[in-house]
Scaffold this motif. Structure first.
Motif, PDB file in Angstrom:
ATOM      1  N   LEU A   9       0.865  -1.169   0.000  1.00 27.49           N
ATOM      2  CA  LEU A   9       0.000   0.000   0.000  1.00 27.49           C
ATOM      3  C   LEU A   9       0.902   1.219   0.000  1.00 27.49           C
ATOM      4  O   LEU A   9       1.809   1.319   0.840  1.00 27.49           O
ATOM      5  CB  LEU A   9      -0.912   0.016   1.231  1.00 27.49           C
ATOM      6  CG  LEU A   9      -2.114  -0.922   1.209  1.00 27.49           C
ATOM      7  CD1 LEU A   9      -1.703  -2.387   1.207  1.00 27.49           C
ATOM      8  CD2 LEU A   9      -3.009  -0.626   2.389  1.00 27.49           C
ATOM      9  N   TYR A  10       0.701   2.114  -0.954  1.00 25.36           N
ATOM     10  CA  TYR A  10       1.577   3.276  -1.111  1.00 25.36           C
ATOM     11  C   TYR A  10       0.740   4.501  -1.441  1.00 25.36           C
ATOM     12  O   TYR A  10      -0.401   4.396  -1.887  1.00 25.36           O
ATOM     13  CB  TYR A  10       2.598   3.023  -2.226  1.00 25.36           C
ATOM     14  CG  TYR A  10       1.963   3.015  -3.595  1.00 25.36           C
ATOM     15  CD1 TYR A  10       2.049   4.133  -4.413  1.00 25.36           C
ATOM     16  CD2 TYR A  10       1.238   1.924  -4.054  1.00 25.36           C
ATOM     17  CE1 TYR A  10       1.435   4.146  -5.656  1.00 25.36           C
ATOM     18  CE2 TYR A  10       0.629   1.939  -5.303  1.00 25.36           C
ATOM     19  CZ  TYR A  10       0.732   3.054  -6.090  1.00 25.36           C
ATOM     20  OH  TYR A  10       0.113   3.069  -7.314  1.00 25.36           O
ATOM     21  N   ASP A  11       1.309   5.673  -1.226  1.00 25.92           N
ATOM     22  CA  ASP A  11       0.642   6.930  -1.528  1.00 25.92           C
ATOM     23  C   ASP A  11       0.754   7.193  -3.025  1.00 25.92           C
ATOM     24  O   ASP A  11       1.815   7.549  -3.526  1.00 25.92           O
ATOM     25  CB  ASP A  11       1.286   8.061  -0.725  1.00 25.92           C
ATOM     26  CG  ASP A  11       0.616   9.404  -0.931  1.00 25.92           C
ATOM     27  OD1 ASP A  11      -0.233   9.535  -1.843  1.00 25.92           O
ATOM     28  OD2 ASP A  11       0.954  10.347  -0.198  1.00 25.92           O
ATOM     29  N   SER A  45      -2.934   1.591  -4.214  1.00 25.04           N
ATOM     30  CA  SER A  45      -2.843   2.999  -3.839  1.00 25.04           C
ATOM     31  C   SER A  45      -3.637   3.234  -2.559  1.00 25.04           C
ATOM     32  O   SER A  45      -4.756   2.727  -2.416  1.00 25.04           O
ATOM     33  CB  SER A  45      -3.407   3.856  -4.972  1.00 25.04           C
ATOM     34  OG  SER A  45      -3.602   5.177  -4.531  1.00 25.04           O
ATOM     35  N   LEU A  46      -3.073   3.998  -1.644  1.00 21.83           N
ATOM     36  CA  LEU A  46      -3.772   4.329  -0.403  1.00 21.83           C
ATOM     37  C   LEU A  46      -5.079   5.082  -0.666  1.00 21.83           C
ATOM     38  O   LEU A  46      -5.973   5.088   0.167  1.00 21.83           O
ATOM     39  CB  LEU A  46      -2.878   5.173   0.508  1.00 21.83           C
ATOM     40  CG  LEU A  46      -1.731   4.444   1.185  1.00 21.83           C
ATOM     41  CD1 LEU A  46      -0.783   5.438   1.849  1.00 21.83           C
ATOM     42  CD2 LEU A  46      -2.264   3.454   2.207  1.00 21.83           C
ATOM     43  N   GLN A  47      -5.186   5.703  -1.832  1.00 20.40           N
ATOM     44  CA  GLN A  47      -6.372   6.477  -2.163  1.00 20.40           C
ATOM     45  C   GLN A  47      -7.510   5.600  -2.716  1.00 20.40           C
ATOM     46  O   GLN A  47      -8.601   6.085  -2.958  1.00 20.40           O
ATOM     47  CB  GLN A  47      -6.022   7.553  -3.200  1.00 20.40           C
ATOM     48  CG  GLN A  47      -5.160   8.677  -2.665  1.00 20.40           C
ATOM     49  CD  GLN A  47      -3.680   8.329  -2.515  1.00 20.40           C
ATOM     50  OE1 GLN A  47      -3.181   7.363  -3.091  1.00 20.40           O
ATOM     51  NE2 GLN A  47      -2.975   9.111  -1.720  1.00 20.40           N
ATOM     52  N   ALA A  75      -7.678  -0.183  -0.758  1.00 16.61           N
ATOM     53  CA  ALA A  75      -6.869   0.130   0.427  1.00 16.61           C
ATOM     54  C   ALA A  75      -7.758   0.256   1.661  1.00 16.61           C
ATOM     55  O   ALA A  75      -7.406  -0.234   2.740  1.00 16.61           O
ATOM     56  CB  ALA A  75      -6.061   1.407   0.208  1.00 16.61           C
ATOM     57  N   LYS A  76      -8.892   0.883   1.495  1.00 12.77           N
ATOM     58  CA  LYS A  76      -9.833   1.015   2.625  1.00 12.77           C
ATOM     59  C   LYS A  76     -10.292  -0.365   3.095  1.00 12.77           C
ATOM     60  O   LYS A  76     -10.385  -0.629   4.292  1.00 12.77           O
ATOM     61  CB  LYS A  76     -11.020   1.878   2.219  1.00 12.77           C
ATOM     62  CG  LYS A  76     -10.659   3.335   1.993  1.00 12.77           C
ATOM     63  CD  LYS A  76     -11.866   4.138   1.530  1.00 12.77           C
ATOM     64  CE  LYS A  76     -11.478   5.571   1.260  1.00 12.77           C
ATOM     65  NZ  LYS A  76     -11.222   5.855  -0.142  1.00 12.77           N
ATOM     66  N   HIS A  94      -7.443  -1.971   4.978  1.00 10.77           N
ATOM     67  CA  HIS A  94      -7.295  -1.380   6.303  1.00 10.77           C
ATOM     68  C   HIS A  94      -8.224  -2.084   7.308  1.00 10.77           C
ATOM     69  O   HIS A  94      -7.815  -2.382   8.427  1.00 10.77           O
ATOM     70  CB  HIS A  94      -7.589   0.121   6.277  1.00 10.77           C
ATOM     71  CG  HIS A  94      -6.412   0.974   5.956  1.00 10.77           C
ATOM     72  ND1 HIS A  94      -5.935   1.135   4.683  1.00 10.77           N
ATOM     73  CD2 HIS A  94      -5.608   1.707   6.757  1.00 10.77           C
ATOM     74  CE1 HIS A  94      -4.892   1.936   4.698  1.00 10.77           C
ATOM     75  NE2 HIS A  94      -4.666   2.294   5.956  1.00 10.77           N
ATOM     76  N   ASP A 120      -0.667   6.798   6.782  1.00 14.47           N
ATOM     77  CA  ASP A 120      -0.609   7.333   5.422  1.00 14.47           C
ATOM     78  C   ASP A 120       0.754   7.070   4.776  1.00 14.47           C
ATOM     79  O   ASP A 120       1.139   7.725   3.825  1.00 14.47           O
ATOM     80  CB  ASP A 120      -0.931   8.825   5.402  1.00 14.47           C
ATOM     81  CG  ASP A 120       0.151   9.667   6.045  1.00 14.47           C
ATOM     82  OD1 ASP A 120       0.979   9.123   6.793  1.00 14.47           O
ATOM     83  OD2 ASP A 120       0.184  10.879   5.788  1.00 14.47           O
TER      84      ASP A 120
END
Length: 130
Positions: free
Chosen positions: A6-8, A34-36, A40-41, A44, A54
């Motif tokens: 997971l990356y920004d 992507s964290l966006q 990713a959600k 999490h 983040d």
């Protein structure tokens, strides 16, 4: 074996790191989220990752989750060439503090993208963003 990173996706430094990983992960064991993204959600929640995180998160295929310098070291375990030396990151003094400082200042130092860049056709399957 499939590991998730997971990356920004808006961070220029992170985007550069993804490019390095793509070029040096010959066995193609690392997949990117992507964290966006919605994925990713979901991850999490599934792995009980704090929603405030983040920075990079590395989820090994066995379900173990790594953060910060430890995540970078786990990534380096999957790479070849000079990058394998990154395995020592967690053993260096203040590695997480240095990581935190870079993470806090990454947009100011390296820049921020308006959106995640689209991967090329040959590597698109390694990006999980649904």
């Amino acid at each position: 074996m499939r590991h998730l990173l997971l990356y920004d996706g808006e961070c220029s430094l992170c985007d550069g790191a993804v490019t390095v990983i793509l070029n040096h992960n010959a066995k193609e064991t690392i997949y990117f989220v992507s964290l966006q993204s919605d994925k990713a959600k979901q991850l999490h929640k599934e792995f009980e990752i704090d929603s405030e995180v983040d920075s990079i998160v590395f989820i090994r295929s066995d379900g173990r989750v790594f953060y910060k310098a430890s995540a970078a070291a786990e990534v380096c375990r999957q790479l070849h060439g000079i990058y394998t030396f990154g395995r020592i990151l967690p053993f260096l003094p203040f590695s997480d503090r240095l990581y935190d400082w870079i993470a806090r200042n990454r947009y100011r130092i390296f820049g921020k993208k308006e959106s995640c860049p689209l991967p090329s056709a040959e590597v698109k399957a390694r990006f999980i963003n649904y």
